[in-house]
Design an enzyme around this catalytic site. Structure first.
Site, short mmCIF file in Angstrom:
data_model
loop_
_atom_site.label_atom_id
_atom_site.label_comp_id
_atom_site.label_asym_id
_atom_site.label_seq_id
_atom_site.Cartn_x
_atom_site.Cartn_y
_atom_site.Cartn_z
N LYS A 111 44.13 37.30 50.80
CA LYS A 111 43.21 37.17 51.93
C LYS A 111 41.83 36.66 51.53
CE LYS A 111 45.12 40.25 55.42
NZ LYS A 111 44.85 41.35 56.34
N LYS A 192 55.93 34.64 54.39
CA LYS A 192 56.37 35.66 55.36
C LYS A 192 55.90 35.29 56.77
CE LYS A 192 52.60 38.84 55.52
NZ LYS A 192 51.97 40.07 55.57
N LYS A 195 51.21 36.78 61.84
CA LYS A 195 50.43 36.50 63.04
C LYS A 195 49.21 35.64 62.71
CE LYS A 195 49.05 41.31 62.39
NZ LYS A 195 49.35 42.66 62.77
P1 TYM Z 1 50.09 44.84 59.35
O1 TYM Z 1 49.31 45.05 60.60
O2 TYM Z 1 49.82 43.61 58.55
O3 TYM Z 1 51.63 44.88 59.66
C1 TYM Z 1 52.21 45.97 60.36
C2 TYM Z 1 53.59 46.28 59.81
O4 TYM Z 1 54.46 45.15 59.97
C3 TYM Z 1 55.06 44.84 58.72
N1 TYM Z 1 55.26 43.38 58.65
C4 TYM Z 1 56.41 42.78 58.37
N2 TYM Z 1 57.63 43.28 58.09
C5 TYM Z 1 58.62 42.38 57.86
N3 TYM Z 1 58.46 41.03 57.89
C6 TYM Z 1 57.25 40.49 58.15
N4 TYM Z 1 57.09 39.16 58.19
C7 TYM Z 1 56.16 41.38 58.41
N5 TYM Z 1 54.85 41.19 58.72
C8 TYM Z 1 54.31 42.42 58.86
C9 TYM Z 1 54.06 45.32 57.67
O5 TYM Z 1 54.67 45.53 56.42
C10 TYM Z 1 53.57 46.60 58.31
O6 TYM Z 1 54.46 47.66 58.04
N6 TYM Z 1 47.87 47.83 55.98
C11 TYM Z 1 48.80 47.81 57.08
C12 TYM Z 1 48.40 48.72 58.23
C13 TYM Z 1 48.12 50.15 57.87
C14 TYM Z 1 49.09 51.14 57.52
C15 TYM Z 1 48.35 52.32 57.32
C16 TYM Z 1 50.48 51.12 57.38
C17 TYM Z 1 46.90 50.74 57.84
N7 TYM Z 1 47.04 52.04 57.52
C18 TYM Z 1 48.99 53.52 56.98
C19 TYM Z 1 51.11 52.33 57.02
C20 TYM Z 1 50.38 53.50 56.83
C21 TYM Z 1 48.89 46.39 57.64
O7 TYM Z 1 47.98 45.61 57.48
O8 TYM Z 1 49.97 46.13 58.41
#
Ligand code: TYM
Length: 328
Positions: A111, A192, A195
């Site tokens: 990022k 991957k 969004k």
């Molecule tokens: P974020 O918002 O980027 O994504 C949310 C969840 O979606 C999953 N994900 C995917 N899984 C499969 N294929 C993909 N292409 C794909 N894109 C996204 C991510 O792995 C995630 O599970 N840091 C985290 C948010 C967070 C969090 C937490 C998660 C903050 N605090 C505590 C678990 C526990 C994030 O940025 O997810």
């Protein structure tokens, strides 16, 4: 009963990757776990957000959680910023984290790459994520593959705290699905599905109209071969589409292979589009109903109250152990 916790950022449109990698498992796990599902707005502001858009996206993601099948009677669905203990424990966790650990985080490297100015929040993001999890002493964290490294750091921080201040935190386990933990872009299977990709043809947004979904899938990259066969190394694009099909229909990859034996990619893509539409169309209808009903505000308020109760107990115990003079 074990505790499950996860979060999704309200930045940009949620994609089919978020659904398959994470949300779908939230729905499954809520049946027999105590669940906390958050819209992590404090994480979203680690990159610049336009205020009106952040507010709208936050409301949208909250409604999508419920539309996807999270039952607010069973699970807490809340905004991270409605529970101030996240920010406070986040700071305490930041002080336990080393610069080297944060520098090794691949998400930070990705990022921040090529950016002239990078916010300090983006750097300490994983310490806040650890706080999210440890506040509820969560046992199981359903996430996609890209969050694995952050979870390893959370486990290390829990262990470090326990070692320094006495056993308190549960060391959480990741819950990463075997199939669908990394849904890839439709235009390039080496990246991957995300969004934040500037090309909307590369992802399926959960709120894409059926006609848009059909068009995006019909244009998805395949290969010059014509066999619907699962081979992630040799046939990455087709394997990714098969993963999506399998996750939308409940068929195993072997069953998908069998079903399309001897058929061309065109026929496979047509059925794939219908499988995705059959999952997303009802979800979109529920989404519209929830947004119109105004129900979400009450759900968020009730859930946040529940979350604050638990979070306050943890934070007080942590501060006591760390040596803060407690208010009498
Ligand atoms: P974020 O918002 O980027 O994504 C949310 C969840 O979606 C999953 N994900 C995917 N899984 C499969 N294929 C993909 N292409 C794909 N894109 C996204 C991510 O792995 C995630 O599970 N840091 C985290 C948010 C967070 C969090 C937490 C998660 C903050 N605090 C505590 C678990 C526990 C994030 O940025 O997810």
């Amino acid at each position: 009963m074990k505790t499950v916790l996860s979060g999704i950022q309200p930045s940009g449109q949620l994609t089919l990757g978020n659904y398959i990698g994470a949300m779908k498992n939230f729905v499954k796990l809520q049946e027999d776990h105590r669940c906390y599902f958050m819209i992590v707005d404090l994480h979203a502001i680690t990159v610049p957000q336009e205020p009106a858009q952040l507010r709208e996206q936050s409301a949208a993601v909250a409604a999508l959680f419920v539309a996807a099948g999270i039952d607010p009677e069973k699970s807490a669905v809340f905004m991270q910023s409605h529970v101030p203990q996240h920010a406070e424990l986040g700071w305490l966790m930041t002080t336990l984290t080393s610069m080297g650990e944060l520098e090794r985080m691949t998400q930070f490297k990705d990022k921040s790459e090529g950016k002239e100015s990078v916010g300090a929040g983006l750097f300490v993001y994983p310490s806040l994520m650890a706080a999210d999890i440890l506040l509820y002493n969560a046992d199981l964290i359903p996430v996609g593959e890209d969050q694995k490294q952050h979870l390893e750091l959370t486990r290390d921080l829990a262990g470090r705290f326990n070692h320094r201040y006495g056993e308190y935190f549960t060391v959480p386990e990741p819950y990463i699905p075997e199939i669908g933990a990394r849904v890839m872009s439709l235009d390039d299977a080496s990246k991957k599905m995300s969004k934040s990709n500037p090309n909307p043809g590369s992802y399926i947004a959960l709120l894409d109209e059926p006609s848009v979904i059909r068009k995006k899938i019909s244009r998805a990259t395949t290969d010059s071969d014509s066999e619907v066969r699962y081979d992630p190394a040799g046939k990455a694009e087709v394997s990714n589409l098969m993963t999506i099909y399998s996750q939308c229909t409940g068929l195993s990859l072997a069953e998908v292979e069998k079903r399309f034996e001897g058929q061309m990619y065109g026929a496979f893509k047509k059925e794939l589009a219908e499988a995705v539409v059959s999952v997303l169309e009802p979800l979109q209808q529920r989404y519209r109903d929830i947004r119109e009903s105004g129900e979400m505000d009450r759900i968020l308020a009730r859930s946040a109250e529940r979350a604050r109760e638990t979070a306050a107990v943890t934070l007080a115990a942590v501060k006591e152990r760390m040596g803060f003079l407690m208010p009498k």
